[in-house]
Design a protein around this motif. Sequence first.
Motif, PDB file in Angstrom:
ATOM      1  N   LEU A 165       0.864  -1.186   0.000  1.00  0.00           N
ATOM      2  CA  LEU A 165       0.000   0.000   0.000  1.00  0.00           C
ATOM      3  C   LEU A 165       0.898   1.232   0.000  1.00  0.00           C
ATOM      4  CD1 LEU A 165      -2.881   1.251   0.290  1.00  0.00           C
ATOM      5  CD2 LEU A 165      -2.495   1.195   2.766  1.00  0.00           C
ATOM      6  N   TYR A 167       1.350   5.336  -0.672  1.00  0.00           N
ATOM      7  CA  TYR A 167       0.662   6.631  -0.725  1.00  0.00           C
ATOM      8  C   TYR A 167       0.777   7.296  -2.107  1.00  0.00           C
ATOM      9  CZ  TYR A 167       0.211  11.708  -0.062  1.00  0.00           C
ATOM     10  OH  TYR A 167      -0.111  13.034  -0.202  1.00  0.00           O
ATOM     11  N   ILE A 170      -1.401   5.610  -4.738  1.00  0.00           N
ATOM     12  CA  ILE A 170      -2.820   5.895  -4.548  1.00  0.00           C
ATOM     13  C   ILE A 170      -3.170   7.279  -5.080  1.00  0.00           C
ATOM     14  CG2 ILE A 170      -4.642   6.286  -2.832  1.00  0.00           C
ATOM     15  CD1 ILE A 170      -3.980   3.381  -3.224  1.00  0.00           C
ATOM     16  N   LYS A 174      -6.048   7.118  -7.970  1.00  0.00           N
ATOM     17  CA  LYS A 174      -7.372   7.140  -7.337  1.00  0.00           C
ATOM     18  C   LYS A 174      -8.469   7.748  -8.214  1.00  0.00           C
ATOM     19  CE  LYS A 174      -6.783  11.450  -4.670  1.00  0.00           C
ATOM     20  NZ  LYS A 174      -7.965  12.147  -5.222  1.00  0.00           N
ATOM     21  N   PHE A 180     -12.535   0.402  -4.428  1.00  0.00           N
ATOM     22  CA  PHE A 180     -11.443  -0.235  -3.697  1.00  0.00           C
ATOM     23  C   PHE A 180     -12.017  -1.291  -2.748  1.00  0.00           C
ATOM     24  CE2 PHE A 180      -9.782   3.873  -4.892  1.00  0.00           C
ATOM     25  CZ  PHE A 180      -8.427   3.673  -5.121  1.00  0.00           C
ATOM     26  N   LEU A 190      -7.027   5.060   3.010  1.00  0.00           N
ATOM     27  CA  LEU A 190      -7.518   5.570   1.734  1.00  0.00           C
ATOM     28  C   LEU A 190      -8.311   6.861   1.930  1.00  0.00           C
ATOM     29  CD1 LEU A 190      -8.652   2.268  -0.042  1.00  0.00           C
ATOM     30  CD2 LEU A 190      -6.432   3.420  -0.136  1.00  0.00           C
TER      31      LEU A 190
END
Length: 361
Positions: A165, A167, A170, A174, A180, A190
């Motif tokens: 995961l 940052y 994302i 996104k 998700f 998130l």
Amino acid sequence: MLLVFIVITIIGVFLFMQLSPEFGGKISDDQEETFKASSQYSEGKFHNPGNVRMEMSFSKMTKIAKAYFNPQENTVPENSMPIVRNDAAEINNYAGPARLVWFGHSAFLLQIDAKNILIDPMFGDVPSPHPWLGTKRFSDGLPIEIQQLPKIDAVLFSHDHYDHLDYGSIKKIKDKVAHFYVPLGLGAHLKAWEVPEDQITEMDWWDTTSFKDLKIIAAPAQHFSGRGFGDRDNTLWASWIIQGKTDNIYFSGDSGYGDHFKQIGATYGPFDFAMIECGQYNKHWKEIHMMPEESAQAAKDVNARVAMPIHWAAFKLALHPWTDPVVRFLEKAKELNLKVVTPKIGEKIIIKEPAKVQKWW
């Protein structure tokens, strides 16, 4: 002066951890209350069955430190790792049989039933909260750059560690993602990174949901979670099952070896294809990362027609030679009569094509 330096350093680290978005979000009291319905949750934390966990005694830490300062040879490739570059137009317009594109480590693009699914899309250069705190990705660039990716129907995350995961990833993907799917609690990260809450579904082990024509099932894994000090096991970890019209696919996430693999195989197998964690292991933390021989056995346990060793070939997160995971996995797979694929990073993998071993490393 030394004391002043130490104080300034401590203050700097504290402020970084409090202010940097890399560490993600916090679990609210209301969320924590809902977690109590989970069999995996007790005393404010998520747990593995049998309370299996990685215990780091002083003796273990001393041995690991000694190994760290006396590393084995070949823990990283001598040169930048070659990758297969993908044509963006072909990726964007694909509507054929289910296939995967591997980005190295545990990151995949799954194209199935005319849908695009990202699995653990860590696209950053370093798996850590700061570039100074980790080893750079083995390859230069990605098989397809993030801005060239097609519209993403769904993203699955197995847990909240930095090598899964990320940052930065994302923030870049996104706005092109419809939804998700994450283990319990991971949605807090998130939401902190401006993903709308109505685009996040949190799932406990054995939860099943439908997404268009796909079925998505969260399954057990034997691992742990946490991104900073004091948040260990505040969110759940999981493996994933993705079932399309004609394809049944398993993704192990990170896991130590355990009975859950046979349970998953008995409940949802056989699988056409299984992506099995194999890499970043050490005998001192084998409770939460399988040794390669165990990884091959896990693929057999889930009843996989074809297996692929993953969680290697992108980052150095352990002390073993970087090729050891795949070499040892293949040796055990031969003993188990297990069919294996070993694609180059970026190479397209058709789920139901015959298994093919390529010793590209």
